[in-house]
Scaffold this active site. Structure first.
Site, PDB file in Angstrom:
ATOM      1  N   GLU A  88      33.008  38.624 -27.193  1.00  0.00           N
ATOM      2  CA  GLU A  88      32.425  39.891 -27.667  1.00  0.00           C
ATOM      3  C   GLU A  88      31.509  39.707 -28.878  1.00  0.00           C
ATOM      4  O   GLU A  88      31.220  40.666 -29.597  1.00  0.00           O
ATOM      5  CB  GLU A  88      33.559  40.865 -28.022  1.00  0.00           C
ATOM      6  N   TYR A 137      37.316  49.102 -22.258  1.00  0.00           N
ATOM      7  CA  TYR A 137      36.599  50.248 -21.683  1.00  0.00           C
ATOM      8  C   TYR A 137      35.379  49.820 -20.874  1.00  0.00           C
ATOM      9  O   TYR A 137      34.734  50.643 -20.226  1.00  0.00           O
ATOM     10  CB  TYR A 137      36.188  51.224 -22.798  1.00  0.00           C
ATOM     11  N   GLY A 138      35.007  48.532 -20.965  1.00  0.00           N
ATOM     12  CA  GLY A 138      33.835  48.021 -20.253  1.00  0.00           C
ATOM     13  C   GLY A 138      34.265  46.879 -19.351  1.00  0.00           C
ATOM     14  O   GLY A 138      35.157  47.041 -18.513  1.00  0.00           O
TER      15      GLY A 138
HETATM   16  C1  SIN Z   1      35.198  46.356 -23.503  1.00  0.00           C
HETATM   17  O1  SIN Z   1      35.091  46.087 -22.298  1.00  0.00           O
HETATM   18  O2  SIN Z   1      36.200  46.970 -23.928  1.00  0.00           O
HETATM   19  C2  SIN Z   1      34.180  45.918 -24.487  1.00  0.00           C
HETATM   20  C3  SIN Z   1      32.815  45.758 -23.948  1.00  0.00           C
HETATM   21  C4  SIN Z   1      32.710  44.695 -22.884  1.00  0.00           C
HETATM   22  O3  SIN Z   1      33.176  43.568 -23.080  1.00  0.00           O
HETATM   23  O4  SIN Z   1      32.153  44.982 -21.818  1.00  0.00           O
END
Ligand code: SIN
Length: 193
Positions: free
Chosen positions: A100, A27-28
């Site tokens: 992460e 999601y990011g």
């Molecule tokens: C994600 O992107 O799903 C987790 C947060 C990130 O790594 O930016």
């Protein structure tokens, strides 16, 4: 230094043990920076979560002295969060845990996949990396202009914090989805109030 390395904790969060492949929902940065091997990727969404730039980044988009802000999810009943799902093999989790490690924990969530026409195609259990408010790097809410200012000025080993935000906004546009929080922040970077 407000950091907690979640790598070891995540190794115990084996929600998909014994599975030969796993759906990871990004999601990011995981939407636009897929620097890992995957078998397949598909646009998907999760419900009950809202994307927010409420997590501090001391290791990628900022430093311990001047943390950046990156995306996490907060509970928001009825809200839909669009992103990208990747079908990965279990060996990909170890490097993802390292990427992460600043506060994100593996969580299991239901995913909904979209067909090319945008219709609901199917559902599956998937994995997200979630930084909850009790992790030491969590920054939480702040006035939008303050969040934008922090993002505009932070830099870390992975590059400028602004690139994270603008790449995410661009990726969401390409997915054909809206996110008021992300788009308002991106707008602030272009024309600060
Ligand atoms: C994600 O992107 O799903 C987790 C947060 C990130 O790594 O930016």
């Amino acid at each position: 230094m407000m950091m907690l390395d979640t790598t070891t904790l995540n190794q115990q969060r084996n929600f998909f043990d014994g599975h030969k492949d796993i759906w990871l929902f990004g999601y990011g940065s995981l939407i636009w920076k897929a620097d890992f091997a995957y078998l397949e990727r598909r646009p998907a969404y999760i419900t009950g979560w809202a994307r927010r730039f409420w997590q501090g980044s001391h290791d990628h988009r900022g430093t311990p002295e001047a943390p950046g802000r990156v995306a996490t999810l907060i509970r928001a009943p009825g809200t839909v969060c669009h992103g990208m799902a990747y079908r990965i093999t279990p060996d990909v989790l170890a490097p993802l845990d390292v990427r992460e490690k600043n506060g994100y924990l593996r969580e299991k969530v239901p995913l909904t996949f979209l067909s090319d026409s945008g219709r609901v195609a199917s559902e599956a259990e998937g994995l997200i990396y979630l930084a909850t408010e009790d992790n030491p790097a969590f920054l939480g809410d702040a006035p939008l202009a303050d969040i934008a200012y922090q993002i505009a000025n932070a830099h870390g080993p992975s590059g400028p914090n602004r690139d994270y935000l603008l790449n995410l906004a661009q990726a969401l546009r390409e997915l054909g989805t809206e996110d008021a929080h992300v788009f308002a922040l991106a707008e602030q970077l272009h024309s600060p109030s």
